[in-house]
Design an enzyme around this catalytic site. Structure first.
Site, PDB file in Angstrom:
ATOM      1  NE  ARG A  28      -3.821  -2.493   1.975  1.00 49.20           N
ATOM      2  CZ  ARG A  28      -3.727  -3.810   1.692  1.00 49.20           C
ATOM      3  NH1 ARG A  28      -2.540  -4.395   1.603  1.00 49.20           N
ATOM      4  NH2 ARG A  28      -4.812  -4.533   1.507  1.00 49.20           N
ATOM      5  CG  ASP A 329      -2.246 -14.277   4.928  1.00 49.92           C
ATOM      6  OD1 ASP A 329      -3.035 -14.890   4.191  1.00 49.92           O
ATOM      7  OD2 ASP A 329      -1.923 -13.094   4.741  1.00 49.92           O
ATOM      8  CE  LYS A 356      -6.284 -16.173   1.717  1.00 50.61           C
ATOM      9  NZ  LYS A 356      -6.471 -14.749   1.430  1.00 50.61           N
ATOM     10  NE  ARG A 403       1.214 -15.987   4.475  1.00 47.76           N
ATOM     11  CZ  ARG A 403       2.046 -14.978   4.792  1.00 47.76           C
ATOM     12  NH1 ARG A 403       3.008 -15.168   5.671  1.00 47.76           N
ATOM     13  NH2 ARG A 403       1.920 -13.794   4.242  1.00 47.76           N
TER      14      ARG A 403
HETATM   15  C1  S3P Z   1      -3.930  -9.245   1.871  1.00 41.10           C
HETATM   16  C2  S3P Z   1      -5.190  -9.722   2.111  1.00 41.10           C
HETATM   17  C3  S3P Z   1      -5.502 -11.142   2.373  1.00 41.10           C
HETATM   18  C4  S3P Z   1      -4.252 -11.946   2.685  1.00 41.10           C
HETATM   19  C5  S3P Z   1      -3.126 -11.616   1.784  1.00 41.10           C
HETATM   20  C6  S3P Z   1      -2.771 -10.146   1.877  1.00 41.10           C
HETATM   21  C7  S3P Z   1      -3.745  -7.805   1.621  1.00 41.10           C
HETATM   22  O1  S3P Z   1      -6.109 -11.690   1.234  1.00 41.10           O
HETATM   23  O2  S3P Z   1      -4.541 -13.321   2.630  1.00 41.10           O
HETATM   24  O3  S3P Z   1      -1.981 -12.377   2.097  1.00 41.10           O
HETATM   25  O4  S3P Z   1      -2.625  -7.308   1.751  1.00 41.10           O
HETATM   26  O5  S3P Z   1      -4.746  -7.138   1.314  1.00 41.10           O
HETATM   27  P1  S3P Z   1      -7.694 -11.536   0.985  1.00 41.10           P
HETATM   28  O6  S3P Z   1      -7.970 -10.103   0.877  1.00 41.10           O
HETATM   29  O7  S3P Z   1      -7.989 -12.245  -0.294  1.00 41.10           O
HETATM   30  O8  S3P Z   1      -8.347 -12.202   2.155  1.00 41.10           O
END
Ligand code: S3P
Length: 449
Positions: A28, A329, A356, A403
């Site tokens: 981000r 995660d 995932k 993971r």
């Molecule tokens: C993330 C959101 C999650 C997570 C991923 C990172 C993010 O996924 O599993 O490792 O940075 O927005 P989802 O939004 O699909 O749940």
């Protein structure tokens, strides 16, 4: 292709260690910094491969990003300053890169294509493309190889016609997903009208925190978030950001310390945003010796030192509901804890794990069984029978999933002989210094190329 060889731990894990910077916050900071006005400085940025995929995709659209040591500088070009990429953007293994970029690129009047590695090219993308289309975006994917009606990478995006803009949307997401929410909010910065997203549970809220701090007209109310650009000047203000350590990386070290008798481990500067701390609650409920020492806020995100003093007995856990969203995660590494807890740990409401980097319910069931741990697989979870006995040393395949590879390495510490983890280079996507950090704590881990 590298193989990790983990030896059974002969002594406690001891020490105080850092972890890589939070991957979600890192993505981000780069993305929002790119479309901000001014120069964003990012401190404490220790990226893995996934964050570098985001940085390189942005560079391909004309963004000047320098990363020196743990300091990154992003020269923002404003909301409308991205240049059309000359080639398809490579998102590597990173779902967050692909899904967040889809939201951003859907609002541009140039064309783009996004591709990824084999794992990313199986992940579902309709969850993002569907709502983007319903607000007028021109977005398409590639038919999914096994799921009818689903699409995956490569994605083809835009261009929006010169005189058209994205429309308002009121979206009730069937899944709690920060990636879906963030893609819609990013596209909403460019839309006419309000973007409103509601999710079943609150997913990680780094996007909301950071965009709000940069001046975006955003409001959150429990499981709802809205962004209303009416009256907004269309500028995100560049920030000096500090990225906390990644709790998702810290979780592997904390569980490792709880599994190895007599261990005392501290993980420094860990982000403890409440939308991410499900694993700490799971560990505490299972009677792991966890202690969180709050250390204030950095860049709008709480941080802490997290201590683990190994406790002699663990009890089986019940993991479900909104805790799963806040530990999405960390479920694989929670399975390693369950393997050592007395009783049956029941994990439910975790069907999202099937989409995932691998189908993590199926891959974890396989890994647990390879280590001699009994488990039963359900559509949305696992039942895991804990055992006091040493695990059976195993030869495990990572399935290209970082993971899964790290969870297997941690389980190897309590096995009855050396454990081999094949295709372990995927660990580089999120925790490049994983092996070095385990060694610094006293574990014996070799790498075979
Ligand atoms: C993330 C959101 C999650 C997570 C991923 C990172 C993010 O996924 O599993 O490792 O940075 O927005 P989802 O939004 O699909 O749940």
């Amino acid at each position: 292709m590298s193989t990790l060889v983990v030896s059974p731990a002969l002594r406690p894990l001891v020490g105080s260690v850092p972890v890589p910077s939070d991957k979600s916050v890192g993505h981000r900071a780069l993305l929002f910094g790119a479309i901000a006005d001014g120069v964003t400085h990012i401190e404490g940025f220790v990226p893995g491969g996934d964050n570098l995929s985001t940085a390189n995709a942005l560079r391909a659209m004309g963004i000047d990003i320098t990363i020196e040591g743990s300091h990154a500088i992003v020269k923002g070009v404003g909301l409308f300053g991205l240049r059309a990429p000359a080639a398809s953007l490579d998102c590597g293994n990173s779902g967050t890169t692909m899904r967040l970029l889809s939201g951003l690129l859907a609002a541009q009047n140039f064309k783009s294509t996004l591709h990824g590695d084999e794992s990313l090219s199986r992940r579902p993308m309709m969850r993002v493309l569907g709502p983007l289309r319903s607000r007028g975006a021109i977005v398409d994917g590639t038919p999914h190889p096994t799921k009818a009606g689903e699409v995956t990478a490569p994605l083809h995006i835009g261009p929006l016609a010169d005189d058209s803009v994205l429309q308002a949307i009121e979206y009730e997401s069937p899944v709690a997903s920060a990636q879906v929410k963030s893609a819609l909010l990013l596209s909403g910065l460019y839309a006419h009208g309000v973007t409103f997203v509601r999710e079943p549970h609150v997913s990680r809220d780094h996007t909301e925190r950071m965009l709000f701090a940069m001046g975006a007209p955003l409001k959150t109310m429990g499981t709802m978030v809205s962004l209303d650009p009416a009256g907004w000047n269309g500028k995100l203000h560049a920030q000096n950001l500090v990225v906390p350590g990644d709790i998702s990386a810290a979780a592997f070290l904390l569980v490792a310390a709880q599994l190895v008798a007599g261990s005392r481990v501290t993980v420094r500067h860990v982000g403890t945003n409440p939308t991410r701390t499900g694993i700490l609650e799971i560990m505490r409920d299972m009677q792991a010796g966890i202690h969180v020492e709050a250390k204030g806020d950095v860049g709008g995100e709480p941080v802490a030192e997290v201590h683990l003093h190994q406790t002699p007995t663990l009890v089986a856990g019940r993991i479900g509901g909104e805790t799963v969203t806040r530990a999405i995660d960390e479920v694989p590494i929670a399975c390693a804890l369950a393997a050592r807890a007395s009783g049956t740990t029941r994990i439910r409401d975790a069907a999202e794990l099937r989409v995932k980097e691998s189908d993590r319910l199926a891959t974890m069931a396989q890994v647990l069984r390879q280590f001699g741990v009994q488990c039963e697989e359900f559509p949305d979870g696992l039942d895991i029978e804990g055992t006091d006995a040493p695990l059976r040393a195993a030869e495990v395949h990572s399935h290209g999933d970082h993971r899964i590879a790290m969870t297997a390495a941690v389980m190897g510490l309590i096995a009855d002989g050396p454990t081999r983890i094949r295709d372990a280079e995927c660990i580089m996507t999120s925790f490049p210094k994983f092996v070095g950090t385990l060694r610094a704590l006293g574990a014996e881990v070799a790498v075979e190329e």
